[in-house]
Design an enzyme around this catalytic site. Sequence first.
Site, PDB file in Angstrom:
ATOM      1  N   LYS A 126       0.834  -1.209   0.000  1.00 21.02           N
ATOM      2  CA  LYS A 126       0.000   0.000   0.000  1.00 21.02           C
ATOM      3  C   LYS A 126       0.869   1.259   0.000  1.00 21.02           C
ATOM      4  CE  LYS A 126      -1.441   2.222   3.454  1.00 21.02           C
ATOM      5  NZ  LYS A 126      -1.912   2.605   4.780  1.00 21.02           N
ATOM      6  N   ASP A 145      -6.255   1.225   1.188  1.00 22.33           N
ATOM      7  CA  ASP A 145      -6.239   1.511   2.625  1.00 22.33           C
ATOM      8  C   ASP A 145      -7.644   1.249   3.181  1.00 22.33           C
ATOM      9  OD1 ASP A 145      -7.831   3.558   1.826  1.00 22.33           O
ATOM     10  OD2 ASP A 145      -6.527   5.166   2.492  1.00 22.33           O
TER      11      ASP A 145
END
Length: 228
Positions: A126, A145
């Site tokens: 991420k 996220d």
Amino acid sequence: MKNKEKERTERAAAILALLKKRYPEPETMLDHANPWELLVATVLAAQCTDARVNTITPKLFSFWPDPAALAGAAQEELEEVIRPTGFYHNKAKNLLGAARRVTEVFGGQVPRTIEELVTIPGVARKTANVVLWGGFGINEGLAVDTHVKRLSFRLGLTEHTDPVKIEKDLMRIFPREEWGDVNHRLVWFGRDVCDARKPDCDACELAPLCPRCGVKTESRKKAASEGR
Ligand code: SF4
């Protein structure tokens, strides 16, 4: 293309068109002047608001302006500076490890591939995606996220809860050149409208495209399955 995926791809395009209208120029809320600062800010933003991180980073970068400087910092001093962001012991450990690796292995420059980025302490897929897009304008993946995870599920763009599988689903249905901004737009929309606990479905322009419109009336158990 299978029917289901075709339907999702068409709906994704309609959703993106509406999000573009609302957020014509999306960008990260984390203040940064270069890819290294974005990497540090993103590590600090775990379990912390971007606004709070933005109050911490000016001091951090005035003390240690680049990876080489931070690599020489004392952990206790760094912990003291980043304490308000929470989980400061682990974050300090990761940032020192990141500074050392970027200095010693990558010549002081943040690398430009996911494969290299994920070898840096504290950087998972991420964060790597956030840094690649926000720091270099490279779309190698789509950062998932907590907001992207929640919205993708509610909007019926994935049936998965695992971020890696969600990312693959989103990469299939959104055009590559949009990936970085899709992340920003979903994050902003998650904050402004489709809140984890109080989604404003009545005022939501995505409602006609959303299979979970009215989600706020669902049971807590169901909400938990969304990863909230
Ligand atoms: S209709 Fe409700 S659940 Fe669906 S995207 Fe909008 S706010 Fe979120």
